[in-house]
Design a protein around this motif. Structure first.
Motif, PDB file in Angstrom:
ATOM      1  N   UNK A 127     -29.254 -18.008  66.935  1.00 56.64           N
ATOM      2  CA  UNK A 127     -28.639 -19.044  66.274  1.00 56.64           C
ATOM      3  C   UNK A 127     -27.192 -18.467  65.298  1.00 56.64           C
ATOM      4  N   UNK A 128     -27.189 -17.320  66.351  1.00 60.77           N
ATOM      5  CA  UNK A 128     -25.686 -16.474  66.531  1.00 60.77           C
ATOM      6  C   UNK A 128     -25.087 -17.152  67.816  1.00 60.77           C
ATOM      7  N   UNK A 129     -25.865 -18.029  68.948  1.00 61.93           N
ATOM      8  CA  UNK A 129     -24.846 -18.678  69.646  1.00 61.93           C
ATOM      9  C   UNK A 129     -24.122 -19.965  69.148  1.00 61.93           C
ATOM     10  N   UNK A 130     -25.303 -20.625  68.081  1.00 57.32           N
ATOM     11  CA  UNK A 130     -24.484 -21.693  67.574  1.00 57.32           C
ATOM     12  C   UNK A 130     -23.186 -21.383  67.132  1.00 57.32           C
ATOM     13  N   UNK A 131     -23.256 -20.084  65.714  1.00 59.77           N
ATOM     14  CA  UNK A 131     -22.191 -19.888  65.090  1.00 59.77           C
ATOM     15  C   UNK A 131     -21.047 -19.758  66.078  1.00 59.77           C
ATOM     16  N   UNK A 132     -21.289 -19.207  67.147  1.00 53.95           N
ATOM     17  CA  UNK A 132     -19.932 -18.455  67.424  1.00 53.95           C
ATOM     18  C   UNK A 132     -19.189 -19.940  67.937  1.00 53.95           C
ATOM     19  N   UNK A 133     -20.398 -20.419  68.150  1.00 51.93           N
ATOM     20  CA  UNK A 133     -19.636 -22.156  69.369  1.00 51.93           C
ATOM     21  C   UNK A 133     -19.201 -22.357  68.486  1.00 51.93           C
ATOM     22  N   UNK A 134     -19.373 -23.052  67.175  1.00 54.77           N
ATOM     23  CA  UNK A 134     -19.449 -23.653  65.355  1.00 54.77           C
ATOM     24  C   UNK A 134     -17.688 -22.561  65.243  1.00 54.77           C
ATOM     25  N   UNK A 135     -17.585 -21.785  65.351  1.00 61.78           N
ATOM     26  CA  UNK A 135     -16.668 -20.924  64.842  1.00 61.78           C
ATOM     27  C   UNK A 135     -15.376 -21.467  66.344  1.00 61.78           C
ATOM     28  N   UNK A 136     -15.895 -21.341  67.636  1.00 57.34           N
ATOM     29  CA  UNK A 136     -14.329 -21.971  68.264  1.00 57.34           C
ATOM     30  C   UNK A 136     -14.430 -23.083  68.320  1.00 57.34           C
ATOM     31  N   UNK A 137     -15.468 -24.078  67.937  1.00 55.62           N
ATOM     32  CA  UNK A 137     -14.553 -25.729  68.565  1.00 55.62           C
ATOM     33  C   UNK A 137     -14.173 -25.862  66.977  1.00 55.62           C
ATOM     34  N   UNK A 148     -11.731 -23.488  65.692  1.00 56.94           N
ATOM     35  CA  UNK A 148     -10.144 -22.595  65.785  1.00 56.94           C
ATOM     36  C   UNK A 148      -9.781 -23.934  66.721  1.00 56.94           C
ATOM     37  N   UNK A 149     -10.414 -24.037  67.838  1.00 62.31           N
ATOM     38  CA  UNK A 149      -9.676 -25.452  68.085  1.00 62.31           C
ATOM     39  C   UNK A 149      -9.246 -26.873  67.630  1.00 62.31           C
ATOM     40  N   UNK A 150     -10.280 -26.895  67.196  1.00 57.88           N
ATOM     41  CA  UNK A 150     -10.339 -28.648  66.376  1.00 57.88           C
ATOM     42  C   UNK A 150      -8.967 -28.221  65.288  1.00 57.88           C
ATOM     43  N   UNK A 175      -5.607 -27.674  64.803  1.00 60.57           N
ATOM     44  CA  UNK A 175      -4.790 -28.712  64.657  1.00 60.57           C
ATOM     45  C   UNK A 175      -4.621 -29.667  64.680  1.00 60.57           C
ATOM     46  N   UNK A 176      -5.681 -30.429  65.181  1.00 60.88           N
ATOM     47  CA  UNK A 176      -5.748 -31.506  65.826  1.00 60.88           C
ATOM     48  C   UNK A 176      -6.624 -32.022  63.979  1.00 60.88           C
ATOM     49  N   UNK A 177      -7.076 -31.917  63.295  1.00 66.61           N
ATOM     50  CA  UNK A 177      -7.397 -32.138  62.513  1.00 66.61           C
ATOM     51  C   UNK A 177      -6.836 -31.852  61.212  1.00 66.61           C
ATOM     52  N   UNK A 178      -5.874 -31.256  61.289  1.00 67.41           N
ATOM     53  CA  UNK A 178      -4.860 -31.090  60.364  1.00 67.41           C
ATOM     54  C   UNK A 178      -3.299 -32.212  60.357  1.00 67.41           C
ATOM     55  N   UNK A 179      -3.137 -32.262  61.843  1.00 70.19           N
ATOM     56  CA  UNK A 179      -2.432 -33.563  62.659  1.00 70.19           C
ATOM     57  C   UNK A 179      -2.814 -34.764  61.647  1.00 70.19           C
ATOM     58  N   UNK A 180      -4.880 -34.998  61.903  1.00 70.22           N
ATOM     59  CA  UNK A 180      -5.115 -35.775  61.574  1.00 70.22           C
ATOM     60  C   UNK A 180      -5.254 -36.307  60.302  1.00 70.22           C
ATOM     61  N   UNK A 181      -5.689 -35.193  59.109  1.00 73.11           N
ATOM     62  CA  UNK A 181      -5.579 -35.834  57.964  1.00 73.11           C
ATOM     63  C   UNK A 181      -3.730 -35.732  56.709  1.00 73.11           C
ATOM     64  N   UNK A 182      -3.236 -35.163  58.001  1.00 75.80           N
ATOM     65  CA  UNK A 182      -1.871 -35.167  57.299  1.00 75.80           C
ATOM     66  C   UNK A 182      -0.981 -36.230  57.209  1.00 75.80           C
ATOM     67  N   UNK A 183      -1.472 -36.941  59.378  1.00 72.60           N
ATOM     68  CA  UNK A 183      -0.348 -38.456  58.463  1.00 72.60           C
ATOM     69  C   UNK A 183      -1.698 -38.838  57.444  1.00 72.60           C
ATOM     70  N   UNK A 184      -1.611 -38.848  56.667  1.00 75.31           N
ATOM     71  CA  UNK A 184      -2.344 -39.850  55.707  1.00 75.31           C
ATOM     72  C   UNK A 184      -2.223 -39.336  53.818  1.00 75.31           C
TER      73      UNK A 184
END
Length: 291
Positions: free
Chosen positions: A24-34, A36-38, A40-49
């Protein structure tokens, strides 16, 4: 009696409790990294609407209070988006197809054929990987000018019709094909062209998918070379057209919503391509350097 462990003794495997805690710790760290990386893209996609009021809200609003397509409609009204989109599609598809063909041919020759100077040619390919791409912009521009290919699709495609990375990737992957398979085909009378197209190419589909994603992504997002090699606005690719549109106060007028919508449309085709070829992409990356 004291028992001494031998120097080469294998350590005990982790207990079930430690595995249950670590996974579970690995999953939490990977989810946190995902996340953080995604972000900016999510902000851009949502802001276009978003509406103008949501875009200018302070503190920022993540979820739009009102979903709207006004940014896309306004972008289509002020920018000839279908023209620039088709320019990007034509250039990216031609560059991708040419890389798949030429890089596969050279990769096959370097991996499976014996000829004088093969290792030296591979050394040149490795050396080309270390040369920064920006160093080649001026020589390429001079060459395209001499050939009178500025403001043409050929001028946008030919400089990137084959890349050192593609040759390296295909060569490494094709080395994993058993030589006995090719020798058996030769003994049955098959020529090199038949072996290449009918035997080798179907076996390297994961590598082809990987190369197609990298090449299409690089060509689709290429900004500097299309900006240099095109003076005619009708030959602009989508990134160049959007950048020119964003810096024109008479068109964009500081509308962040339109810019977000344009950026979202640039990213969307690459995202769809990656999702469609994800399985082959991961397999190609995992097995390209096995031999």
């Amino acid at each position: 009696m004291t028992v001494h462990r031998a120097p080469g003794a294998v350590r005990a495997a982790p207990t079930g409790k430690s595995r249950a805690f670590g996974r579970p710790l690995v999953y939490v760290l990977l989810s946190l990294g995902l996340l953080i990386m995604s972000a900016p893209f999510l902000w851009m996609a949502v802001s276009s609407f978003k509406t103008t009021s949501d875009l200018s809200a302070s503190p920022p609003v993540w979820i739009p209070t009102e979903w709207t397509l006004a940014n896309f409609r306004e972008l289509l009204d002020k920018l000839d988006l279908p023209l620039y989109f088709m320019n990007s599609v034509i250039v990216a598809v031609l560059v991708t197809v040419s890389n798949l063909v030429f890089c596969s041919m050279l990769g096959y020759a370097l991996a499976k054929l014996r000829f004088v100077g093969r290792n030296k040619i591979f050394g040149v390919v490795l050396g080309a990987l270390m040369v920064p791409g920006n160093l080649m912009l001026l020589p390429l521009f001079v060459l395209m000018s001499k050939l009178r290919l500025i403001d043409s699709y050929a001028g946008l495609v030919l400089p990137f019709a084959a890349g050192a990375f593609g040759v390296f990737l295909m060569r490494q992957f094709m080395q994993s094909i058993p030589d006995e398979l090719l020798e058996a085909a030769r003994m049955d009378g098959a020529g090199e062209w038949y072996i290449f197209w009918r035997i080798v190419m179907p076996l390297v589909k994961p590598a082809l998918a990987t190369l197609s994603i990298f090449t299409f992504l690089g060509s689709w997002n290429n900004f500097v070379w299309p900006l240099i090699a095109t003076n005619d606005p009708d030959k602009y690719t989508l990134p160049v057209a959007l950048a020119t549109f964003a810096t024109d106060p008479n068109k964009a007028g500081g509308s962040n919503g339109m810019l977000m919508a344009g950026a979202f449309l640039v990213v969307l085709p690459v995202l769809i391509l990656f999702i469609a070829l994800q399985r082959h992409f991961t397999q190609g990356i995992a097995t390209a350097g096995m031999k």
